[in-house]
Design a protein around this motif. Sequence first.
Motif, PDB file in Angstrom:
ATOM      1  N   HIS A   1       0.856  -1.189   0.000  1.00  0.00           N
ATOM      2  CA  HIS A   1       0.000   0.000   0.000  1.00  0.00           C
ATOM      3  C   HIS A   1       0.894   1.241   0.000  1.00  0.00           C
ATOM      4  O   HIS A   1       1.105   1.878   1.029  1.00  0.00           O
TER       5      HIS A   1
ATOM      6  N   ASP B   1       0.454   4.174  -1.170  1.00  0.00           N
ATOM      7  CA  ASP B   1      -0.198   5.458  -0.939  1.00  0.00           C
ATOM      8  C   ASP B   1      -0.803   5.558   0.452  1.00  0.00           C
ATOM      9  O   ASP B   1      -1.236   6.632   0.864  1.00  0.00           O
ATOM     10  N   ARG B   2      -0.848   4.447   1.188  1.00  0.00           N
ATOM     11  CA  ARG B   2      -1.456   4.453   2.520  1.00  0.00           C
ATOM     12  C   ARG B   2      -0.596   3.656   3.504  1.00  0.00           C
ATOM     13  O   ARG B   2      -1.041   2.642   4.046  1.00  0.00           O
TER      14      ARG B   2
ATOM     15  N   SER C   1      -9.308   9.181   5.228  1.00  0.00           N
ATOM     16  CA  SER C   1      -8.631   8.808   3.984  1.00  0.00           C
ATOM     17  C   SER C   1      -8.266   7.329   3.930  1.00  0.00           C
ATOM     18  O   SER C   1      -7.614   6.886   2.985  1.00  0.00           O
TER      19      SER C   1
ATOM     20  N   ASP D   1       1.833  15.174   2.360  1.00  0.00           N
ATOM     21  CA  ASP D   1       2.181  14.660   1.034  1.00  0.00           C
ATOM     22  C   ASP D   1       3.655  14.300   0.934  1.00  0.00           C
ATOM     23  O   ASP D   1       4.042  13.481   0.087  1.00  0.00           O
TER      24      ASP D   1
ATOM     25  N   GLY E   1       4.350  10.738   1.004  1.00  0.00           N
ATOM     26  CA  GLY E   1       3.773   9.924  -0.058  1.00  0.00           C
ATOM     27  C   GLY E   1       2.376   9.442   0.255  1.00  0.00           C
ATOM     28  O   GLY E   1       1.907   8.462  -0.335  1.00  0.00           O
ATOM     29  N   ILE E   2       1.696  10.140   1.173  1.00  0.00           N
ATOM     30  CA  ILE E   2       0.348   9.742   1.573  1.00  0.00           C
ATOM     31  C   ILE E   2      -0.668  10.563   0.794  1.00  0.00           C
ATOM     32  O   ILE E   2      -0.636  11.792   0.816  1.00  0.00           O
ATOM     33  N   ARG E   3      -1.562   9.886   0.088  1.00  0.00           N
ATOM     34  CA  ARG E   3      -2.643  10.553  -0.644  1.00  0.00           C
ATOM     35  C   ARG E   3      -3.871  10.577   0.249  1.00  0.00           C
ATOM     36  O   ARG E   3      -4.366   9.530   0.661  1.00  0.00           O
ATOM     37  N   THR E   4      -4.337  11.757   0.585  1.00  0.00           N
ATOM     38  CA  THR E   4      -5.492  11.882   1.469  1.00  0.00           C
ATOM     39  C   THR E   4      -6.678  12.446   0.714  1.00  0.00           C
ATOM     40  O   THR E   4      -6.533  13.053  -0.352  1.00  0.00           O
ATOM     41  N   HIS E   5      -7.854  12.264   1.291  1.00  0.00           N
ATOM     42  CA  HIS E   5      -9.087  12.803   0.722  1.00  0.00           C
ATOM     43  C   HIS E   5      -9.405  14.100   1.439  1.00  0.00           C
ATOM     44  O   HIS E   5     -10.275  14.163   2.291  1.00  0.00           O
ATOM     45  N   SER E   6      -8.629  15.137   1.169  1.00  0.00           N
ATOM     46  CA  SER E   6      -8.809  16.408   1.866  1.00  0.00           C
ATOM     47  C   SER E   6      -9.777  17.296   1.110  1.00  0.00           C
ATOM     48  O   SER E   6     -10.092  17.062  -0.038  1.00  0.00           O
TER      49      SER E   6
END
Length: 239
Positions: free
Chosen positions: A15, A17-18, A118, A231, A234-239
């Motif tokens: 994972h 991105d998470r 996220s 970011d 490397g973490i993609r969040t739902h902001s």
Amino acid sequence: MRPATRPHESSPDVHTDRPALLFDLDGTLLDSVYQHVIAWKEALESAGIPLSIWRIHRRIGMSGGLFLRALVRETGRDLSAAEADRLRVLHEEGYRRRISEVRPLPGAEALLELLSASGVPWAIATSSSEATAKTSLSLLEIPPGVPVITRDQVQYAKPNPDLFLAAAEALGRPIGESFVVGDSVWDLLAAQRAGALGIGVLSGGYGREELETAGAYRVYDDPQDLLEHIDELGIRTHS
């Protein structure tokens, strides 16, 4: 035979991105380090062990046993097991008397909320006992199911890696896919020994250079600063 993964492809089991975030508690999510310091000072003085506040602060974050051995070594006084246990009890009582002074650090609650929203797994791993951690955690809104690992649940606390290894296991994530977020050199030494990347925050009183020397990959002022630069991990969040 399973085809080899090409360099630009990620395994479906990774994972990227998470990654999991494994948080220390005091000084990382809560502004509580100095309440712990004063509680330890009072406990030690009750046993006739005068010690400067700055010396106590330098050991906050270690396991209670190592903490006491290190501090007492500086005074040249031996402690029996019963005396050490009594000091730990006095410290916990002193800290709980000061819990009304403790607050979440800036950005701590917003950071945890964003991670949860996220789908980024996170856990808390603290050298505090379960009883003390429970008092502290009441100041944060911890969603059901978030693992909280205390020193009671592992053989050794920081700077040993046991707490963070247990936290990653509780999340079902490899430690190598995890970031450890902590405010002390003991957190970051434990992260290195566990095989995780360490993220330092300055909100516990250690300096940037100290945290970087102990292995921090990045250092931020506090949870708010980390939130604003999430970011960079490397973490993609739902902001």
